[in-house]
Design an enzyme around this catalytic site. Structure first.
Site, PDB file in Angstrom:
ATOM      1  N   ASN A  28       0.862  -1.190   0.000  1.00 29.85           N
ATOM      2  CA  ASN A  28       0.000   0.000   0.000  1.00 29.85           C
ATOM      3  C   ASN A  28       0.895   1.235   0.000  1.00 29.85           C
ATOM      4  OD1 ASN A  28      -1.853   2.035   0.472  1.00 29.85           O
ATOM      5  ND2 ASN A  28      -2.241   1.461   2.601  1.00 29.85           N
ATOM      6  N   LYS A  30       0.023   4.329  -0.262  1.00 30.31           N
ATOM      7  CA  LYS A  30      -0.610   5.512   0.350  1.00 30.31           C
ATOM      8  C   LYS A  30      -0.372   6.748  -0.533  1.00 30.31           C
ATOM      9  CE  LYS A  30       0.185   3.300   4.738  1.00 30.31           C
ATOM     10  NZ  LYS A  30       0.274   3.387   6.167  1.00 30.31           N
ATOM     11  N   HIS A 111      -9.281   1.100   4.877  1.00 28.35           N
ATOM     12  CA  HIS A 111      -8.009   1.220   5.606  1.00 28.35           C
ATOM     13  C   HIS A 111      -8.203   2.129   6.824  1.00 28.35           C
ATOM     14  CE1 HIS A 111      -3.857   2.302   6.528  1.00 28.35           C
ATOM     15  NE2 HIS A 111      -3.515   1.200   5.891  1.00 28.35           N
ATOM     16  N   GLU A 113      -6.540   4.458   7.989  1.00 29.55           N
ATOM     17  CA  GLU A 113      -6.313   5.890   7.742  1.00 29.55           C
ATOM     18  C   GLU A 113      -7.546   6.537   7.121  1.00 29.55           C
ATOM     19  OE1 GLU A 113      -2.613   5.433   5.659  1.00 29.55           O
ATOM     20  OE2 GLU A 113      -1.666   4.834   7.546  1.00 29.55           O
ATOM     21  N   GLU A 183      -5.223  -5.328  10.603  1.00 31.31           N
ATOM     22  CA  GLU A 183      -4.193  -4.315  10.768  1.00 31.31           C
ATOM     23  C   GLU A 183      -4.382  -3.597  12.104  1.00 31.31           C
ATOM     24  OE1 GLU A 183      -2.225  -3.082   6.970  1.00 31.31           O
ATOM     25  OE2 GLU A 183      -3.942  -1.781   7.130  1.00 31.31           O
ATOM     26  N   GLY A 189       2.803   1.661  10.723  1.00 33.35           N
ATOM     27  CA  GLY A 189       3.771   2.752  10.585  1.00 33.35           C
ATOM     28  C   GLY A 189       4.584   3.031  11.838  1.00 33.35           C
ATOM     29  N   SER A 225       3.653  -2.835  10.196  1.00 28.71           N
ATOM     30  CA  SER A 225       5.115  -2.884  10.354  1.00 28.71           C
ATOM     31  C   SER A 225       5.731  -4.225   9.927  1.00 28.71           C
ATOM     32  CB  SER A 225       5.507  -2.540  11.797  1.00 28.71           C
ATOM     33  OG  SER A 225       5.167  -1.194  12.074  1.00 28.71           O
ATOM     34  N   GLY A 247       5.096   1.003   4.654  1.00 22.62           N
ATOM     35  CA  GLY A 247       6.453   1.557   4.501  1.00 22.62           C
ATOM     36  C   GLY A 247       7.417   0.667   3.735  1.00 22.62           C
TER      37      GLY A 247
HETATM   38  C1  PEP Z   1      -0.567  -0.060   6.213  1.00 22.39           C
HETATM   39  O1  PEP Z   1      -0.673   1.138   6.167  1.00 22.39           O
HETATM   40  O2  PEP Z   1      -1.432  -0.777   5.719  1.00 22.39           O
HETATM   41  C2  PEP Z   1       0.613  -0.624   6.870  1.00 22.39           C
HETATM   42  C3  PEP Z   1       0.545  -1.856   7.278  1.00 22.39           C
HETATM   43  O3  PEP Z   1       1.680   0.200   7.029  1.00 22.39           O
HETATM   44  P1  PEP Z   1       3.123  -0.218   7.612  1.00 22.39           P
HETATM   45  O4  PEP Z   1       3.536  -1.496   6.941  1.00 22.39           O
HETATM   46  O5  PEP Z   1       4.013   0.918   7.276  1.00 22.39           O
HETATM   47  O6  PEP Z   1       2.957  -0.406   9.075  1.00 22.39           O
END
Ligand code: PEP
Length: 263
Positions: A28, A30, A111, A113, A183, A189, A225, A247
């Protein structure tokens, strides 16, 4: 330098080997990557071969500009969001026919966010789930609890409620077009993923809730993460059917190493 065999041995001792399964590895992006940056990423991803399903959710501009390049590679792609209506006066939104015209076959829904910054509700997510599946998209619905809910033990009720509302009126035959990404918001993040024990317990719980409510489960991804150090361990856990990666999906060398580790 990470030694794959040592990790694999250690992982097998802890969780057993479940990597004889096909995973979904989704990135993803973003609000990252211009068209030229996306192009560079794809060039560097060339010749990535995997028996797993590789997905990328880029910004709409990259989707539109690079759809033919995506098709040349063995990567599925799709939007990070879409509107459940086909067309109309919805400024700033994008519809399913628009993204399907680009050849997208996957899409992300709900998601955290979007839930947090854009007040996306479970009811809207449910409408998107219906519209997405009916139009033939494979959708990945994100669910997850925040830190307070995890620490207070409320997480089970929160996840159950999200599943119930997000999948309301979804019929048995629609399930093959749906995956869920667990998640935990506190792991997104932050550089701190959920522990293997937490992932194991939570994924088993989600699958049990799905089975009780619908008589069947869906593919269940973990997100939060995931990186090249923990991917093999997390991917080996029972009931983990893939990853949603933020990320660590932005750097082709890192994303490739994650794909290689679990392939
Ligand atoms: C995400 O935003 O779906 C995500 C899992 O981000 P990260 O891997 O950076 O934690």
């Amino acid at each position: 330098m990470i030694n794959r065999n040592d990790i694999l041995k250690a992982v097998k001792e802890i969780v057993g080997n479940h990597l004889d399964k096909k995973l979904i590895i989704a990135g993803n992006w973003k609000m990252n990557m211009t068209i030229s940056e996306g192009k560079k990423f794809l060039t560097e991803m060339e010749e990535t071969v995997s028996a797993n399903t590789i997905l990328i959710f880029p910004p709409y501009t990259v989707l539109a500009a690079l759809s033919t390049d995506f098709n040349k590679q063995n990567i599925h792609y799709g939007p990070q969001n879409f509107h459940y209506k086909k067309e109309g006066a919805y400024t700033g939104e994008i519809s399913i026919p628009m993204i399907k015209e680009l050849g997208c076959d996957y899409a992300l829904v709900g998601h955290s966010e979007r839930r947090t910054y854009y007040n996306e509700t479970d009811e809207e997510i449910n409408k998107k789930a219906h519209a997405g599946v009916k139009s033939g998209l494979n959708i990945i619905i994100c669910i997850g609890e925040n830190l307070t809910q995890r620490q207070s033990g409320e997480w089970k009720a929160i996840l159950k409620e999200q599943i119930k509302k997000d999948l309301a009126e979804i019929t048995w035959d629609m399930f093959s077009g749906i995956s869920i990404a667990y998640e935990p918001i506190w792991a997104i993040g932050t550089g701190v993923s959920a522990s293997s024990e937490e992932v194991k317990e939570t994924h088993a719980y989600i699958k049990e809730v799905l089975k009780d409510a619908f008589g069947r489960t869906v593919r269940l991804l973990y997100g939060g993460s995931v990186n090249e150090k923990n991917a093999l361990e997390i991917g080996s856990i029972e009931n983990v059917d893939g990853f949603l990666i933020g990320g660590a999906s932005l750097k082709p060398d890192v994303f490739k190493r994650i794909i290689d580790q679990v392939s």
